[in-house]
Design a protein around this motif. Structure first.
Motif, mmCIF file in Angstrom:
data_model
loop_
_atom_site.group_PDB
_atom_site.id
_atom_site.type_symbol
_atom_site.label_atom_id
_atom_site.label_comp_id
_atom_site.label_asym_id
_atom_site.label_seq_id
_atom_site.Cartn_x
_atom_site.Cartn_y
_atom_site.Cartn_z
ATOM 1 N N ARG A 1 -8.652 17.746 -8.282
ATOM 2 C CA ARG A 1 -9.520 18.477 -7.360
ATOM 3 C C ARG A 1 -9.626 19.952 -7.736
ATOM 4 N NH1 ARG A 1 -10.884 16.310 -2.252
ATOM 5 N NH2 ARG A 1 -10.246 14.147 -1.990
ATOM 6 N N ALA A 2 -8.518 20.535 -8.138
ATOM 7 C CA ALA A 2 -8.526 21.959 -8.495
ATOM 8 C C ALA A 2 -9.408 22.206 -9.714
ATOM 9 C CB ALA A 2 -7.097 22.433 -8.760
ATOM 10 N N ALA A 3 -9.338 21.310 -10.694
ATOM 11 C CA ALA A 3 -10.150 21.468 -11.901
ATOM 12 C C ALA A 3 -11.638 21.342 -11.582
ATOM 13 C CB ALA A 3 -9.740 20.439 -12.939
ATOM 14 N N ILE A 4 -11.985 20.402 -10.721
ATOM 15 C CA ILE A 4 -13.388 20.223 -10.340
ATOM 16 C C ILE A 4 -13.881 21.446 -9.569
ATOM 17 C CG2 ILE A 4 -14.998 18.838 -8.976
ATOM 18 C CD1 ILE A 4 -13.039 16.447 -9.505
ATOM 19 N N PHE B 1 -17.097 23.140 -10.958
ATOM 20 C CA PHE B 1 -18.248 22.696 -10.171
ATOM 21 C C PHE B 1 -17.919 22.816 -8.681
ATOM 22 C CE2 PHE B 1 -18.622 20.323 -14.203
ATOM 23 C CZ PHE B 1 -19.877 20.760 -14.601
ATOM 24 N N PRO B 2 -17.833 24.032 -8.177
ATOM 25 C CA PRO B 2 -17.388 24.236 -6.791
ATOM 26 C C PRO B 2 -18.303 23.635 -5.732
ATOM 27 C CG PRO B 2 -18.257 26.268 -7.737
ATOM 28 C CD PRO B 2 -18.128 25.301 -8.866
ATOM 29 N N ASP B 3 -19.553 23.365 -6.078
ATOM 30 C CA ASP B 3 -20.491 22.811 -5.096
ATOM 31 C C ASP B 3 -20.478 21.289 -5.057
ATOM 32 O OD1 ASP B 3 -21.315 25.319 -4.296
ATOM 33 O OD2 ASP B 3 -22.984 25.389 -5.735
ATOM 34 N N ASP B 4 -19.716 20.667 -5.937
ATOM 35 C CA ASP B 4 -19.669 19.205 -5.969
ATOM 36 C C ASP B 4 -18.734 18.663 -4.892
ATOM 37 O OD1 ASP B 4 -21.305 19.427 -8.140
ATOM 38 O OD2 ASP B 4 -19.939 18.457 -9.567
ATOM 39 N N ALA B 5 -19.090 17.509 -4.349
ATOM 40 C CA ALA B 5 -18.206 16.819 -3.408
ATOM 41 C C ALA B 5 -17.140 16.056 -4.191
ATOM 42 C CB ALA B 5 -19.009 15.860 -2.538
ATOM 43 N N VAL B 6 -16.017 15.800 -3.521
ATOM 44 C CA VAL B 6 -14.939 15.018 -4.135
ATOM 45 C C VAL B 6 -14.434 14.009 -3.108
ATOM 46 C CG1 VAL B 6 -12.684 15.049 -5.251
ATOM 47 C CG2 VAL B 6 -14.230 16.993 -5.536
ATOM 48 N N LEU B 7 -14.391 12.740 -3.525
ATOM 49 C CA LEU B 7 -13.814 11.680 -2.708
ATOM 50 C C LEU B 7 -12.595 11.145 -3.438
ATOM 51 C CD1 LEU B 7 -13.882 9.625 -0.340
ATOM 52 C CD2 LEU B 7 -15.321 8.177 -1.807
ATOM 53 N N GLY B 8 -11.427 11.280 -2.824
ATOM 54 C CA GLY B 8 -10.196 10.806 -3.450
ATOM 55 C C GLY B 8 -9.416 9.914 -2.518
ATOM 56 N N GLU B 9 -8.614 9.035 -3.096
ATOM 57 C CA GLU B 9 -7.861 8.091 -2.278
ATOM 58 C C GLU B 9 -6.884 8.792 -1.355
ATOM 59 O OE1 GLU B 9 -5.230 4.006 -2.550
ATOM 60 O OE2 GLU B 9 -5.555 5.172 -4.378
ATOM 61 N N GLU B 10 -6.258 9.867 -1.823
ATOM 62 C CA GLU B 10 -5.196 10.487 -1.037
ATOM 63 C C GLU B 10 -5.699 11.523 -0.040
ATOM 64 O OE1 GLU B 10 -2.604 8.883 -1.316
ATOM 65 O OE2 GLU B 10 -3.149 7.876 -3.171
ATOM 66 N N GLU B 11 -6.714 12.301 -0.404
ATOM 67 C CA GLU B 11 -7.162 13.402 0.452
ATOM 68 C C GLU B 11 -8.517 13.164 1.096
ATOM 69 O OE1 GLU B 11 -6.712 17.316 -1.273
ATOM 70 O OE2 GLU B 11 -5.104 16.612 -2.590
ATOM 71 N N GLY B 12 -9.134 12.011 0.814
ATOM 72 C CA GLY B 12 -10.399 11.701 1.457
ATOM 73 C C GLY B 12 -11.571 12.477 0.869
ATOM 74 N N LEU B 13 -12.585 12.724 1.706
ATOM 75 C CA LEU B 13 -13.835 13.324 1.243
ATOM 76 C C LEU B 13 -13.884 14.814 1.538
ATOM 77 C CD1 LEU B 13 -16.733 12.985 0.114
ATOM 78 C CD2 LEU B 13 -17.474 12.560 2.480
ATOM 79 N N ASP C 1 0.857 -1.180 0.000
ATOM 80 C CA ASP C 1 0.000 0.000 0.000
ATOM 81 C C ASP C 1 0.894 1.231 0.000
ATOM 82 O OD1 ASP C 1 -2.263 1.465 -0.023
ATOM 83 O OD2 ASP C 1 -2.940 0.942 1.985
ATOM 84 N N LEU C 2 1.209 1.715 -1.188
ATOM 85 C CA LEU C 2 2.198 2.767 -1.344
ATOM 86 C C LEU C 2 1.558 4.065 -1.819
ATOM 87 C CD1 LEU C 2 4.825 0.619 -3.267
ATOM 88 C CD2 LEU C 2 4.884 1.194 -0.838
ATOM 89 N N VAL C 3 2.219 5.163 -1.519
ATOM 90 C CA VAL C 3 1.796 6.458 -2.023
ATOM 91 C C VAL C 3 3.049 7.250 -2.364
ATOM 92 C CG1 VAL C 3 1.748 7.609 0.224
ATOM 93 C CG2 VAL C 3 0.283 8.446 -1.618
ATOM 94 N N SER C 4 2.955 8.088 -3.354
ATOM 95 C CA SER C 4 4.107 8.861 -3.780
ATOM 96 C C SER C 4 3.706 10.311 -4.009
ATOM 97 C CB SER C 4 4.701 8.287 -5.073
ATOM 98 O OG SER C 4 3.824 8.541 -6.160
ATOM 99 N N GLN C 5 4.699 11.144 -4.239
ATOM 100 C CA GLN C 5 4.466 12.540 -4.590
ATOM 101 C C GLN C 5 3.557 12.635 -5.804
ATOM 102 O OE1 GLN C 5 8.068 14.441 -5.767
ATOM 103 N NE2 GLN C 5 7.116 16.414 -6.208
ATOM 104 N N ALA C 6 3.713 11.705 -6.733
ATOM 105 C CA ALA C 6 2.895 11.724 -7.947
ATOM 106 C C ALA C 6 1.413 11.575 -7.626
ATOM 107 C CB ALA C 6 3.348 10.612 -8.891
ATOM 108 N N ASP C 7 1.064 10.598 -6.752
ATOM 109 C CA ASP C 7 -0.345 10.401 -6.384
ATOM 110 C C ASP C 7 -0.944 11.698 -5.840
ATOM 111 O OD1 ASP C 7 -0.870 7.140 -6.156
ATOM 112 O OD2 ASP C 7 1.206 7.692 -5.772
ATOM 113 N N ARG C 8 -0.218 12.326 -4.924
ATOM 114 C CA ARG C 8 -0.741 13.524 -4.258
ATOM 115 C C ARG C 8 -0.909 14.680 -5.246
ATOM 116 N NH1 ARG C 8 -0.654 12.165 1.018
ATOM 117 N NH2 ARG C 8 1.054 10.889 1.824
ATOM 118 N N GLU C 9 0.077 14.907 -6.088
ATOM 119 C CA GLU C 9 0.013 16.050 -7.002
ATOM 120 C C GLU C 9 -1.033 15.835 -8.094
ATOM 121 O OE1 GLU C 9 3.471 17.952 -8.427
ATOM 122 O OE2 GLU C 9 4.568 17.776 -6.531
#
Length: 269
Positions: free
Chosen positions: A60-63, A67-79, A46-54
């Motif tokens: 997230r920034a594009a969304i 669509f600023p009112d939309d929720a986002v669930l991501g593996e690295e930063e959560g909900l 279960d690995l994570v790297s700088q690439a995953d985060r960036e």
């Protein structure tokens, strides 16, 4: 009219654009992966790297911009909660271990869940030069080619994807493999659950079973399989934060996978 559609076309368009941009960013990291800082999460697999985060930050920034009112669930930063009825479910690099070890079998996975369930699924595999798209009610494609699962596909028509990791008890993993091989099935694994679901949709695999996935691993792939005419079952919770078992393929293959995995423990949640 949009009210007659089963998906939001503007969010579909953004998902495709963002997945392509995220894939390009991830590919740039892949080509200089020796310089990445690697961390472990819960296990050696279960690995994570700088690439995953960036890459997730880019998505997230594009969304947030469009669509600023939309929720986002991501593996690295959560909900990140939202005020609309839409949630973007993102895995910036599904297959981090293959990615870090120089293998081509990794991808960017983006899904959009709306009021009526998963509406959009995009899986971009930059090294393979493949982009899988699915929109609810509009079918699934690979690089523009329509995908259609052969309804006659059986357990032995092609290999069966298996996604168990070190989270799965060794005795359960071994039992499933033994049961599969007793019925002349052959196991396939490439380290990316999203890609293995895409391969089911493309007819490259007869089916896929994983004892414990998260929503970001599979939401885009679930829609791909369904829109290609297959069946996909995911036992994760509606809050999208609880892992669950997954089975995908034709109806017959899914029934076989349910039978072959009966009594085996799912991955710890």
């Amino acid at each position: 009219m949009q009210s007659q559609l089963s998906h939001d076309p503007d969010r579909f368009t953004l998902a495709v654009e963002v997945a392509q941009r995220a894939g390009e960013r991830a590919l740039a990291f892949f080509e200089r992966r020796d310089a990445l800082v690697i961390e472990r999460k819960s296990s050696v697999q279960d690995l994570v790297s700088q690439a995953d985060r960036e890459v997730e930050s880019l998505i997230r920034a594009a969304i947030a911009t469009t669509f600023p009112d939309d929720a986002v669930l991501g593996e690295e930063e959560g909900l990140r909660t939202g005020r609309s009825n839409y949630t973007w479910v993102v895995d910036p690099i599904d297959g981090t271990s293959p990615f870090l070890n120089g293998q081509p079998n990794w991808c960017v996975s983006i899904a959009v869940r709306g009021p009526r369930g998963i509406e959009t699924g995009v899986i971009a595999a930059p090294v393979l030069r493949e982009t899988y798209l699915a929109a609810r009610g509009a079918g699934a494609t690979l690089n523009g080619r329509r995908l259609q699962i052969d309804p006659a596909t059986s357990l032995t028509s092609a290999n069966i994807g298996y996604g168990a990791t070190s989270r799965t008890a060794a005795v359960d993993a071994a039992a499933f493999v033994e049961r599969l091989y007793r019925e002349s099935g052959i196991l396939f694994r490439n380290g990316s659950g999203a890609l293995m679901l895409a391969y089911v949709a493309a007819g490259r695999l007869a089916g896929y079973y994983d004892p414990g996935l998260s929503a970001w691993d599979c939401y885009a792939g679930l829609l791909l399989v369904e829109e290609a005419g297959g069946v996909a079952e995911f036992d994760g919770s509606d809050d999208m934060l609880t892992r669950g078992a997954l089975r995908a393929g034709t109806r017959a293959v899914v029934e076989d996978l349910r039978r072959l995995s009966a009594g085996l423990g799912d991955a710890p949640r």
